[in-house]
Design an enzyme around this catalytic site. Sequence first.
Site, short mmCIF file in Angstrom:
data_model
loop_
_atom_site.label_atom_id
_atom_site.label_comp_id
_atom_site.label_asym_id
_atom_site.label_seq_id
_atom_site.Cartn_x
_atom_site.Cartn_y
_atom_site.Cartn_z
N HIS A 98 0.95 -1.18 -0.04
CA HIS A 98 -0.09 -0.07 -0.09
C HIS A 98 0.77 1.12 0.06
CE1 HIS A 98 -3.82 -2.18 0.79
NE2 HIS A 98 -3.26 -2.81 1.53
N THR A 151 13.44 -10.05 3.30
CA THR A 151 13.42 -8.54 2.99
C THR A 151 14.30 -8.37 1.92
OG1 THR A 151 14.89 -7.92 4.58
CG2 THR A 151 12.52 -7.96 5.14
N LYS A 152 15.43 -9.01 1.70
CA LYS A 152 16.38 -8.65 0.72
C LYS A 152 16.81 -9.74 -0.09
CE LYS A 152 18.68 -4.92 3.21
NZ LYS A 152 18.13 -4.90 4.77
N LYS A 169 24.14 -20.44 7.26
CA LYS A 169 25.31 -20.90 6.66
C LYS A 169 25.22 -20.92 5.33
CE LYS A 169 23.86 -24.95 9.21
NZ LYS A 169 23.87 -26.35 9.70
C1 LIG Z 1 16.97 -23.74 7.83
C2 LIG Z 1 17.09 -25.38 8.14
C3 LIG Z 1 17.14 -26.27 6.98
C4 LIG Z 1 18.52 -25.49 8.78
O1 LIG Z 1 18.77 -26.60 9.19
P1 LIG Z 1 20.23 -27.07 9.79
O2 LIG Z 1 21.27 -26.68 8.75
O3 LIG Z 1 19.89 -28.50 10.23
O4 LIG Z 1 20.47 -25.87 10.69
P2 LIG Z 1 20.90 -26.22 12.33
O5 LIG Z 1 19.57 -26.94 13.13
O6 LIG Z 1 22.11 -26.84 12.39
O7 LIG Z 1 20.80 -24.61 12.86
C5 LIG Z 1 21.84 -23.69 12.80
C6 LIG Z 1 21.37 -22.62 13.52
O8 LIG Z 1 20.35 -21.90 12.71
C7 LIG Z 1 19.35 -21.40 13.56
N1 LIG Z 1 18.20 -21.81 12.60
C8 LIG Z 1 17.86 -23.09 12.01
N2 LIG Z 1 16.63 -23.00 11.42
C9 LIG Z 1 16.23 -21.36 11.76
C10 LIG Z 1 15.06 -21.01 11.31
N3 LIG Z 1 14.12 -21.42 10.51
N4 LIG Z 1 14.99 -19.66 11.23
C11 LIG Z 1 15.74 -19.12 12.35
N5 LIG Z 1 16.91 -19.59 12.83
C12 LIG Z 1 17.24 -21.00 12.44
C13 LIG Z 1 19.45 -22.49 14.69
O9 LIG Z 1 18.92 -22.11 15.74
C14 LIG Z 1 20.93 -22.37 14.66
O10 LIG Z 1 21.34 -21.41 15.50
P3 LIG Z 1 22.66 -21.41 16.26
O11 LIG Z 1 23.73 -21.54 15.55
O12 LIG Z 1 22.68 -20.10 17.04
O13 LIG Z 1 22.48 -22.28 17.37
C15 LIG Z 1 15.97 -25.79 9.08
O14 LIG Z 1 16.11 -25.30 10.41
C16 LIG Z 1 14.49 -25.25 8.57
O15 LIG Z 1 14.17 -24.24 8.97
N6 LIG Z 1 13.60 -26.24 7.76
C17 LIG Z 1 12.61 -26.08 7.20
C18 LIG Z 1 11.55 -27.11 7.84
C19 LIG Z 1 10.28 -26.92 7.05
O16 LIG Z 1 9.84 -25.75 6.89
N7 LIG Z 1 9.76 -28.31 6.59
C20 LIG Z 1 8.46 -28.09 5.93
C21 LIG Z 1 8.41 -27.59 4.86
S1 LIG Z 1 8.86 -28.60 3.34
#
Ligand SMILES: CC(C)(COP(=O)(O)OP(=O)(O)OC[C@H]1O[C@@H](n2cnc3c(N)ncnc32)[C@H](O)[C@@H]1OP(=O)(O)O)[C@@H](O)C(=O)NCCC(=O)NCCS
Length: 177
Positions: A98, A151-152, A169
């Site tokens: 908006h 956002t970016k 990562k």
């Molecule tokens: C993003 C994702 C793939 C990362 O998995 P991963 O590589 O195993 O990551 P980790 O669990 O090792 O987490 C690494 C760091 O990122 C953070 N983190 C992980 N997922 C996050 C998320 N969704 N939002 C914010 N922070 C997140 C963790 O808290 C951790 O932080 P720290 O280093 O300060 O402790 C996973 O967390 C995720 O969100 N998967 C999506 C699941 C989903 O939506 N499934 C259904 C739809 S198909």
Amino acid sequence: MNLKMKVNYLLYHYFAKKLPPSNIQPNIGQKKIRYFFAKSLISHMGKNVNIEQGSVFTRDLIIGDNSGLGINSKVTRGVEIGDNVLMGPNCFLCTESHEFERTDIPIIQQGFKDVKSIKIKNDVWIGQNVIILPGVTIEKGCIIGAGSVVTKNIPEFSIVGGNPAKIIKKRDKSDNF
Ligand SMILES: CC(C)(COP(=O)(O)OP(=O)(O)OC[C@H]1O[C@@H](n2cnc3c(N)ncnc32)[C@H](O)[C@@H]1OP(=O)(O)O)[C@@H](O)C(=O)NCCC(=O)NCCS
């Protein structure tokens, strides 16, 4: 919209969209039924696209091979999705906003800003409950963590999470993040 499209529109919204999610058993061909009706309503739809239960899209959507819209996800005008893109449930790809510059009249009377397109490149996984804001490009190979608000622009092979989404990562180990 010609008569055939109007009929397909009604059949998509009042029949195909309401069928069970694509991976639910028994499989009655819900993925193919939704594909059939959605194809005539979408500007470009590749092969083997999974338009999930309850998803909402506009006619100018471009979506590539083996990609999908997640359960109850919504994409607005000006969205381009590449090949092999996974999308979890309840995502919102929002290209509209908006106007709110003036304070002397209500926001509701100020109309809309121009649409800013969203591009999702190939081989991206968008987790559940992700919001992607206007103008964002997500480069190839990224993972957008559950609940992120993007956002970016996101550089290739990044794993991001949070609100606003930040890089957690990189998948590409050669990148010294
Ligand atoms: C993003 C994702 C793939 C990362 O998995 P991963 O590589 O195993 O990551 P980790 O669990 O090792 O987490 C690494 C760091 O990122 C953070 N983190 C992980 N997922 C996050 C998320 N969704 N939002 C914010 N922070 C997140 C963790 O808290 C951790 O932080 P720290 O280093 O300060 O402790 C996973 O967390 C995720 O969100 N998967 C999506 C699941 C989903 O939506 N499934 C259904 C739809 S198909």
